[in-house]
Design a protein around this motif. Structure first.
Motif, PDB file in Angstrom:
ATOM      1  N   LYS A 181       0.854  -1.187   0.000  1.00  0.00           N
ATOM      2  CA  LYS A 181       0.000   0.000   0.000  1.00  0.00           C
ATOM      3  C   LYS A 181       0.889   1.235   0.000  1.00  0.00           C
ATOM      4  CE  LYS A 181      -3.481  -2.424   2.749  1.00  0.00           C
ATOM      5  NZ  LYS A 181      -4.272  -2.438   4.007  1.00  0.00           N
ATOM      6  N   PRO A 182       0.782   2.066  -1.025  1.00  0.00           N
ATOM      7  CA  PRO A 182       1.629   3.265  -1.062  1.00  0.00           C
ATOM      8  C   PRO A 182       1.435   4.120   0.191  1.00  0.00           C
ATOM      9  CG  PRO A 182       0.593   2.907  -3.184  1.00  0.00           C
ATOM     10  CD  PRO A 182      -0.040   1.929  -2.237  1.00  0.00           C
ATOM     11  N   GLU A 183       2.540   4.617   0.729  1.00  0.00           N
ATOM     12  CA  GLU A 183       2.499   5.477   1.912  1.00  0.00           C
ATOM     13  C   GLU A 183       2.691   6.939   1.545  1.00  0.00           C
ATOM     14  OE1 GLU A 183       5.356   3.931   4.643  1.00  0.00           O
ATOM     15  OE2 GLU A 183       4.220   2.081   5.027  1.00  0.00           O
ATOM     16  N   ALA A 184       2.831   7.214   0.252  1.00  0.00           N
ATOM     17  CA  ALA A 184       2.943   8.583  -0.241  1.00  0.00           C
ATOM     18  C   ALA A 184       2.200   8.667  -1.565  1.00  0.00           C
ATOM     19  CB  ALA A 184       4.405   8.976  -0.412  1.00  0.00           C
ATOM     20  N   LEU A 338     -11.178 -11.339  -0.643  1.00  0.00           N
ATOM     21  CA  LEU A 338      -9.777 -10.963  -0.785  1.00  0.00           C
ATOM     22  C   LEU A 338      -9.564  -9.504  -0.360  1.00  0.00           C
ATOM     23  CD1 LEU A 338      -6.887 -11.500  -1.630  1.00  0.00           C
ATOM     24  CD2 LEU A 338      -7.538 -11.014  -3.991  1.00  0.00           C
ATOM     25  N   PHE A 339     -10.460  -8.622  -0.796  1.00  0.00           N
ATOM     26  CA  PHE A 339     -10.378  -7.222  -0.364  1.00  0.00           C
ATOM     27  C   PHE A 339     -10.476  -7.130   1.160  1.00  0.00           C
ATOM     28  CE2 PHE A 339     -10.727  -5.866  -4.668  1.00  0.00           C
ATOM     29  CZ  PHE A 339     -10.524  -4.503  -4.720  1.00  0.00           C
ATOM     30  N   TRP A 340     -11.402  -7.914   1.751  1.00  0.00           N
ATOM     31  CA  TRP A 340     -11.604  -7.841   3.197  1.00  0.00           C
ATOM     32  C   TRP A 340     -10.368  -8.331   3.946  1.00  0.00           C
ATOM     33  CZ3 TRP A 340     -14.385  -5.475   6.622  1.00  0.00           C
ATOM     34  CH2 TRP A 340     -14.307  -5.898   7.963  1.00  0.00           C
ATOM     35  N   LEU A 341      -9.860  -9.483   3.565  1.00  0.00           N
ATOM     36  CA  LEU A 341      -8.748 -10.081   4.297  1.00  0.00           C
ATOM     37  C   LEU A 341      -7.470  -9.265   4.178  1.00  0.00           C
ATOM     38  CD1 LEU A 341      -9.346 -13.842   3.424  1.00  0.00           C
ATOM     39  CD2 LEU A 341      -9.852 -12.690   5.593  1.00  0.00           C
ATOM     40  N   THR A 342      -7.316  -8.545   3.085  1.00  0.00           N
ATOM     41  CA  THR A 342      -6.121  -7.705   2.897  1.00  0.00           C
ATOM     42  C   THR A 342      -6.368  -6.258   3.311  1.00  0.00           C
ATOM     43  OG1 THR A 342      -6.759  -7.365   0.574  1.00  0.00           O
ATOM     44  CG2 THR A 342      -5.180  -9.131   1.038  1.00  0.00           C
ATOM     45  N   ASN A 343      -7.607  -5.953   3.735  1.00  0.00           N
ATOM     46  CA  ASN A 343      -7.980  -4.592   4.154  1.00  0.00           C
ATOM     47  C   ASN A 343      -7.553  -3.556   3.108  1.00  0.00           C
ATOM     48  OD1 ASN A 343      -9.051  -2.526   5.699  1.00  0.00           O
ATOM     49  ND2 ASN A 343      -7.307  -2.390   7.089  1.00  0.00           N
ATOM     50  N   THR A 344      -7.978  -3.782   1.886  1.00  0.00           N
ATOM     51  CA  THR A 344      -7.561  -2.913   0.790  1.00  0.00           C
ATOM     52  C   THR A 344      -8.706  -2.098   0.191  1.00  0.00           C
ATOM     53  OG1 THR A 344      -7.696  -4.907  -0.615  1.00  0.00           O
ATOM     54  CG2 THR A 344      -5.509  -4.207   0.089  1.00  0.00           C
ATOM     55  N   GLY A 345      -9.846  -2.044   0.879  1.00  0.00           N
ATOM     56  CA  GLY A 345     -10.955  -1.253   0.368  1.00  0.00           C
ATOM     57  C   GLY A 345     -10.594   0.205   0.176  1.00  0.00           C
ATOM     58  N   VAL A 346      -9.932   0.805   1.173  1.00  0.00           N
ATOM     59  CA  VAL A 346      -9.572   2.222   1.098  1.00  0.00           C
ATOM     60  C   VAL A 346      -8.309   2.424   0.269  1.00  0.00           C
ATOM     61  CG1 VAL A 346      -8.834   4.224   2.450  1.00  0.00           C
ATOM     62  CG2 VAL A 346     -10.739   2.824   3.242  1.00  0.00           C
ATOM     63  N   SER A 347      -7.304   1.583   0.457  1.00  0.00           N
ATOM     64  CA  SER A 347      -6.052   1.766  -0.296  1.00  0.00           C
ATOM     65  C   SER A 347      -6.275   1.603  -1.794  1.00  0.00           C
ATOM     66  CB  SER A 347      -4.982   0.791   0.199  1.00  0.00           C
ATOM     67  OG  SER A 347      -5.410  -0.558   0.098  1.00  0.00           O
TER      68      SER A 347
END
Length: 429
Positions: A181-184, A338-347
């Motif tokens: 997940k990009p931090e910038a 997959l989105f849920w387990l990786t918590n990537t909804g917002v990223s």
């Protein structure tokens, strides 16, 4: 033909037994130390049992809204569909099945431009296979492409000839799935395209093609704009062909412009309809961090992801009603989980915020382009627009059925299109 066959560099990592039986699929050996940021590391994913238990408990605690006040889809995902999704997720769904399927392919992670990039790298047994990098979109992941890996890599077992074979590379976009997940700021389509070029070079491919739909189509077009010398051409099912003045008129909701052919009028009306129902993109494009519900509520995440476009939502709703077409309920929940387990909804949503280029207008692509038009896509590109946007158009075909998630919904038709569309590039490579 040998110029597009696999040429693995010293950086390529020989997958170990830990990499799901991938030994023997690579010609090179590990020559990069563990501390080298260009190392290609074998990867497997196993969700902790406690994470799946937490998901189950959150589903049990779901609080639903009341029924919509209309009898159609004009207010979003109907309560009936929401309840069906919840019930299937609670009682009939098994994440471990798709997890095992993902892990059955060679998965890797490598650092590019300071970010960990995950990718599947499935090589063909056929010597002269064409390397291709295939990019997913939103709300998507590598789950979208699982059905096409074997038909593309092993065509002789799936109705094709050995000459149709591909070495397939499927990355997870930054902020999606198993990638970092990009931090910038700064990870827009142009930078992702540059990273994909780096990835293909790092894998040792001296010639390759690119393919994509949705955001993957935009990234693929950017690869074509950057036009690295290794690029043979692209195949897309999400083209950027709409004349700017037509695009602007559709976005503004103006009446159909004069002088369009019947085919162009139909495409304009599709585009104008989409622009009236694209508010999910506006929210992600302006306020992605506000979407905390995507990280906190599995059903909040699921319903947001289901409401991408009208035809896809209707098709998914029919699938939960038991009508077999396109995606199955398990297909849908494989991707959402997959989105849920990786918590990537917002990223993942931040890609909309990062983007600064128009979705549909031409970008000056000069490389060979193969285009497949699926009837339930956001708009069906007329040949006139395609020829103007892509002066080196080598394939244009209107497919009988399928929509926005073409590889996922219609893998056989999609595979046939990729084979046919890029076939002419093999003889000159």
């Amino acid at each position: 033909m040998s110029s597009i066959s696999s040429k693995i560099t010293r950086r390529t990592v020989l997958a170990s037994a830990a990499a799901a039986g991938t030994v023997g699929l690579f010609a090179g050996k590990t020559a990069v130390s563990a501390g080298d940021n260009e190392a290609i590391r074998p990867f497997q994913f196993k969700a902790p049992d406690e994470q799946l238990t937490d998901l189950h408990n959150r589903l049990l605690a779901t609080r639903l809204p009341e029924k919509e006040t209309v009898d159609d889809f004009s207010q979003g995902v109907p309560l009936k569909t929401i309840k069906q999704v919840l019930q299937h997720w609670q009682t009939n769904y098994d994440w471990r099945k798709v997890e095992a399927r993902i892990n059955s392919y060679p998965n890797f992670i490598t650092e590019i431009d300071g970010l960990d990039i995950h990718f599947i790298h499935a090589r063909s047994k056929h010597e002269d296979a064409m390397p291709i990098i295939i990019t997913h979109g939103w709300p998507g992941s590598v789950v979208e492409q699982l059905k096409i890996i074997e038909p593309l890599t092993d065509p002789t077992a799936h109705g094709g000839d050995a000459s149709d074979a591909f070495h397939v590379v499927i990355p997870s976009m930054p902020g999606f799935g198993f990638s970092g997940k990009p931090e910038a700021t700064g990870w827009g389509p142009e930078r992702i395209a540059s990273a994909w070029i780096t990835l293909m070079r790092r894998l040792g491919y001296e010639r390759f093609a690119a393919q994509g739909g949705d955001w993957g189509g935009i990234v693929t077009n950017q690869i074509a704009v950057q036009a690295p010398p290794e690029l043979l051409g692209i195949h897309t099912n999400f083209p950027e062909t709409v004349p700017p003045e037509i695009d602007q008129a559709a976005f503004a909701g103006r009446p159909t412009p004069a002088g369009l052919s019947d085919e162009e009028k139909a495409a304009y009306e599709q585009l104008a309809f989409f622009y009236k129902h694209v508010y999910y993109a506006f929210e992600m494009g302006t306020r992605p961090q506000t979407l905390v519900a995507l990280a906190d509520s599995p059903m909040g995440l699921a319903t947001f992801m289901l409401d991408h476009d009208a035809r896809s939502l209707e098709m998914i709703s029919r699938s939960f009603d038991g009508k077999a077409e396109g995606l199955t309920p398990d297909d849908v929940l494989d991707n959402v989980t997959l989105f849920w387990l990786t918590n990537t909804g917002v990223s993942a949503a931040r890609l909309y915020w990062e983007n600064k280029i128009a979705f549909f207008s031409p970008k000056g692509v000069k490389v060979p382009v193969a285009l497949s038009v699926f009837p339930d896509e956001l708009y069906a590109t007329p040949r006139t627009w395609a020829e103007a946007a892509y002066p080196n158009l080598i394939h244009y075909n209107k497919v009988a059925k399928g929509g926005h998630f073409a590889a996922w919904e219609q893998p056989k038709l999609f595979t046939d299109e990729v084979r046919t569309g890029l076939r002419s590039l093999r003889k000159d490579s």
